[in-house]
Design a protein around this motif. Structure first.
Motif, PDB file in Angstrom:
ATOM      1  N   GLY A  16       0.808  -1.212   0.000  1.00 15.84           N
ATOM      2  CA  GLY A  16       0.000   0.000   0.000  1.00 15.84           C
ATOM      3  C   GLY A  16       0.841   1.261   0.000  1.00 15.84           C
ATOM      4  O   GLY A  16       2.077   1.221  -0.098  1.00 15.84           O
ATOM      5  N   SER A  17       0.145   2.393   0.139  1.00 17.79           N
ATOM      6  CA  SER A  17       0.796   3.700   0.081  1.00 17.79           C
ATOM      7  C   SER A  17       0.346   4.580   1.240  1.00 17.79           C
ATOM      8  O   SER A  17      -0.770   4.430   1.756  1.00 17.79           O
ATOM      9  CB  SER A  17       0.451   4.411  -1.234  1.00 17.79           C
ATOM     10  OG  SER A  17       0.902   3.702  -2.352  1.00 17.79           O
ATOM     11  N   ARG A  19       1.069   8.920   2.550  1.00 17.50           N
ATOM     12  CA  ARG A  19       1.722  10.200   2.275  1.00 17.50           C
ATOM     13  C   ARG A  19       1.898  10.943   3.590  1.00 17.50           C
ATOM     14  O   ARG A  19       0.922  11.246   4.279  1.00 17.50           O
ATOM     15  CB  ARG A  19       0.896  11.050   1.306  1.00 17.50           C
ATOM     16  CG  ARG A  19       1.623  12.311   0.834  1.00 17.50           C
ATOM     17  CD  ARG A  19       0.793  13.050  -0.198  1.00 17.50           C
ATOM     18  NE  ARG A  19       1.471  14.217  -0.747  1.00 17.50           N
ATOM     19  CZ  ARG A  19       2.274  14.160  -1.811  1.00 17.50           C
ATOM     20  NH1 ARG A  19       2.474  13.007  -2.439  1.00 17.50           N
ATOM     21  NH2 ARG A  19       2.866  15.261  -2.263  1.00 17.50           N
ATOM     22  N   ARG A  67      10.704   3.878  -4.522  1.00 17.39           N
ATOM     23  CA  ARG A  67       9.415   3.659  -3.854  1.00 17.39           C
ATOM     24  C   ARG A  67       8.912   4.926  -3.168  1.00 17.39           C
ATOM     25  O   ARG A  67       7.705   5.164  -3.102  1.00 17.39           O
ATOM     26  CB  ARG A  67       9.536   2.549  -2.813  1.00 17.39           C
ATOM     27  CG  ARG A  67       9.930   1.202  -3.375  1.00 17.39           C
ATOM     28  CD  ARG A  67       9.833   0.104  -2.318  1.00 17.39           C
ATOM     29  NE  ARG A  67      10.735   0.340  -1.185  1.00 17.39           N
ATOM     30  CZ  ARG A  67      10.321   0.413   0.077  1.00 17.39           C
ATOM     31  NH1 ARG A  67       9.043   0.276   0.381  1.00 17.39           N
ATOM     32  NH2 ARG A  67      11.202   0.610   1.049  1.00 17.39           N
ATOM     33  N   PHE A  68       9.819   5.728  -2.624  1.00 18.13           N
ATOM     34  CA  PHE A  68       9.458   6.935  -1.899  1.00 18.13           C
ATOM     35  C   PHE A  68       9.836   8.165  -2.736  1.00 18.13           C
ATOM     36  O   PHE A  68      10.832   8.154  -3.463  1.00 18.13           O
ATOM     37  CB  PHE A  68      10.198   7.030  -0.567  1.00 18.13           C
ATOM     38  CG  PHE A  68       9.779   6.017   0.457  1.00 18.13           C
ATOM     39  CD1 PHE A  68       8.954   4.953   0.164  1.00 18.13           C
ATOM     40  CD2 PHE A  68      10.227   6.147   1.773  1.00 18.13           C
ATOM     41  CE1 PHE A  68       8.574   4.022   1.125  1.00 18.13           C
ATOM     42  CE2 PHE A  68       9.867   5.237   2.751  1.00 18.13           C
ATOM     43  CZ  PHE A  68       9.047   4.166   2.414  1.00 18.13           C
ATOM     44  N   THR A  69       9.047   9.223  -2.589  1.00 19.44           N
ATOM     45  CA  THR A  69       9.333  10.486  -3.266  1.00 19.44           C
ATOM     46  C   THR A  69       9.164  11.632  -2.282  1.00 19.44           C
ATOM     47  O   THR A  69       8.102  11.758  -1.650  1.00 19.44           O
ATOM     48  CB  THR A  69       8.391  10.701  -4.454  1.00 19.44           C
ATOM     49  OG1 THR A  69       8.513   9.611  -5.371  1.00 19.44           O
ATOM     50  CG2 THR A  69       8.740  11.999  -5.184  1.00 19.44           C
ATOM     51  N   GLN A  82       5.901  10.840  -0.161  1.00 23.27           N
ATOM     52  CA  GLN A  82       4.979   9.862  -0.739  1.00 23.27           C
ATOM     53  C   GLN A  82       5.643   8.500  -0.679  1.00 23.27           C
ATOM     54  O   GLN A  82       6.733   8.315  -1.232  1.00 23.27           O
ATOM     55  CB  GLN A  82       4.646  10.228  -2.188  1.00 23.27           C
ATOM     56  CG  GLN A  82       3.745   9.227  -2.880  1.00 23.27           C
ATOM     57  CD  GLN A  82       2.357   9.172  -2.269  1.00 23.27           C
ATOM     58  OE1 GLN A  82       1.782  10.197  -1.926  1.00 23.27           O
ATOM     59  NE2 GLN A  82       1.823   7.966  -2.129  1.00 23.27           N
ATOM     60  N   ASN A  84       5.228   4.568  -1.518  1.00 25.00           N
ATOM     61  CA  ASN A  84       4.512   3.543  -2.274  1.00 25.00           C
ATOM     62  C   ASN A  84       5.166   2.183  -2.077  1.00 25.00           C
ATOM     63  O   ASN A  84       6.305   2.096  -1.607  1.00 25.00           O
ATOM     64  CB  ASN A  84       4.503   3.900  -3.761  1.00 25.00           C
ATOM     65  CG  ASN A  84       3.804   5.211  -4.055  1.00 25.00           C
ATOM     66  OD1 ASN A  84       2.860   5.591  -3.367  1.00 25.00           O
ATOM     67  ND2 ASN A  84       4.269   5.907  -5.080  1.00 25.00           N
ATOM     68  N   SER A  85       4.450   1.144  -2.441  1.00 29.04           N
ATOM     69  CA  SER A  85       4.969  -0.226  -2.339  1.00 29.04           C
ATOM     70  C   SER A  85       5.567  -0.482  -0.959  1.00 29.04           C
ATOM     71  O   SER A  85       6.682  -0.999  -0.832  1.00 29.04           O
ATOM     72  CB  SER A  85       6.020  -0.475  -3.429  1.00 29.04           C
ATOM     73  OG  SER A  85       5.479  -0.251  -4.709  1.00 29.04           O
TER      74      SER A  85
END
Length: 123
Positions: A16-17, A19, A67-69, A82, A84-85
């Motif tokens: 999942g994700s 933020r 995976r992360f931003t 953010q 993700n994964s």
């Protein structure tokens, strides 16, 4: 003085994700670096990502790259992460921090810290 408040943590299933957001107030300068760190139980605090306060110049730990931003929201005056994964090993308390000097991935170089937000990833 800089005040930091994190938000956005929670419980999510693997894959999942989430933020995270870090709201900054007080005296900030475009040359400051904003960083995200995390600390799992029984482990040392580790670097996750960093960004120049004015935008651009992003850095990531190898474990989250792709995976992360990390990003800046100038309208909200926040730095967001953010994620993700997500994996169970991403479970930790996540902290944002300010470094008044140049880029660093070492917690000791960061001058101001938020209170942290819990991220739990279930398998």
């Amino acid at each position: 003085q800089v005040q930091l408040v994190e938000s956005g943590g929670g419980l999510v299933q693997a894959g999942g994700s989430l933020r995270l957001s870090c709201a900054a107030s007080g005296r900030t300068f475009s040359t400051y670096y904003m960083g995200w760190f995390r600390q799992a139980p029984g482990k040392e605090r580790e670097f996750v990502a960093a960004i120049l306060w004015s935008g651009g110049n992003t850095y990531y730990a190898d474990s989250v790259k792709g995976r992360f931003t990390i990003s800046r929201d100038n309208a909200k005056n926040t730095v967001d992460l953010q994620m993700n994964s997500l994996k169970p090993e991403d479970t930790a308390i996540y902290y944002c921090a300010v470094n008044r000097g140049g880029y660093s991935n070492r917690p000791v170089h960061y001058n101001y810290w938020g209170q942290g937000t819990q991220v739990t990833v279930s398998s």
